[in-house]
Design an enzyme around this catalytic site. Structure first.
Site, PDB file in Angstrom:
ATOM      1  N   GLY A  54      53.337  45.598  11.684  1.00 25.80           N
ATOM      2  CA  GLY A  54      52.155  46.429  11.482  1.00 25.80           C
ATOM      3  C   GLY A  54      50.921  45.590  11.212  1.00 25.80           C
ATOM      4  O   GLY A  54      50.596  44.667  11.973  1.00 25.80           O
ATOM      5  N   TYR A  97      56.264  38.917  17.810  1.00 24.80           N
ATOM      6  CA  TYR A  97      56.023  40.011  16.867  1.00 24.80           C
ATOM      7  C   TYR A  97      57.329  40.556  16.288  1.00 24.80           C
ATOM      8  O   TYR A  97      58.278  40.857  17.005  1.00 24.80           O
ATOM      9  CB  TYR A  97      55.273  41.149  17.553  1.00 24.80           C
ATOM     10  CG  TYR A  97      55.097  42.361  16.666  1.00 24.80           C
ATOM     11  CD1 TYR A  97      54.141  42.361  15.657  1.00 24.80           C
ATOM     12  CD2 TYR A  97      55.907  43.480  16.813  1.00 24.80           C
ATOM     13  CE1 TYR A  97      53.984  43.456  14.821  1.00 24.80           C
ATOM     14  CE2 TYR A  97      55.754  44.582  15.983  1.00 24.80           C
ATOM     15  CZ  TYR A  97      54.797  44.563  14.986  1.00 24.80           C
ATOM     16  OH  TYR A  97      54.652  45.645  14.157  1.00 24.80           O
TER      17      TYR A  97
END
Length: 200
Positions: free
Chosen positions: A61, A54
């Site tokens: 987001g 990530y």
């Protein structure tokens, strides 16, 4: 006098001494080893396309499920710093910016972030040579509240933003690695922008 950055506790009193006595910084061998070990780990994860990381190989987001092509990974981090540099108002006092540089170099030296060694060393170099990023007092985003100030602090690492040096505000030369207004070939301020590309 030189303060050796290590995993030892850094008290408020010690921070005050470092600033008040104009001490320089140096990374310990242990810190260098920790930084490089963590970076190697991150590099190995970046090579595993099947397991996204990530914010490193993915978007942020709501775009967490978007995989970023390998050739765009550096640009992703570049864009992130630029988008967060949204400060305004009065500038932060030089002594506070020096503390910011010290604390960021200290936190990255623990070897838990995946930062490249050259990134941490550049923070140390800016501290030691009183090349202080221009940081603004107002404006932020996210839950932590420090993203905008830290983005402004890090803009010079990628050849952007402004720095205060010897009482003058200077901009980096986008066409080269030297700082505008200071072109000494032997100067410690001659440095190429940092990049997110995999370390060799």
């Amino acid at each position: 006098m030189t303060h050796i950055i290590s995993n030892a506790h850094l008290s408020l009193e010690r921070i005050k001494d470092i600033i008040d006595h104009h001490e320089t910084l140096e990374l310990s061998k242990e810190s260098i080893a920790a930084i490089e070990k963590c970076r190697r780990y991150l590099d190995s994860k970046m090579e595993d396309i099947g397991r996204p990381v990530y914010g490193v190989t993915t978007g942020f987001g709501s775009l967490y499920n978007i995989t970023i092509p390998a050739e765009d990974l550096s640009q992703l981090q570049h864009n992130l710093v630029m988008s967060h540099a949204c400060g305004t108002g009065e500038t932060v006092r030089p002594e506070i910016v020096k503390i910011m540089l010290l604390l960021k170099a200290q936190s990255l030296s623990y070897g838990h972030s995946g930062a490249q060694l050259i990134t941490v060393q550049r923070l140390v170099d800016m501290f030691n040579n009183d090349i202080l990023p221009v940081v603004y007092q107002q404006g932020s985003l996210g839950a932590s509240g420090d993203l905008a100030p830290l983005a402004h602090m890090c803009l010079p690492l990628i050849g952007l933003g402004e720095v205060s040096y010897k009482g003058k505000v200077r901009r980096p030369l986008r066409s080269g690695p030297k700082w505008a207004g200071n072109r000494s070939a032997s100067s410690p301020r001659k440095a190429s922008p940092c990049s997110m590309v995999r370390s060799s």
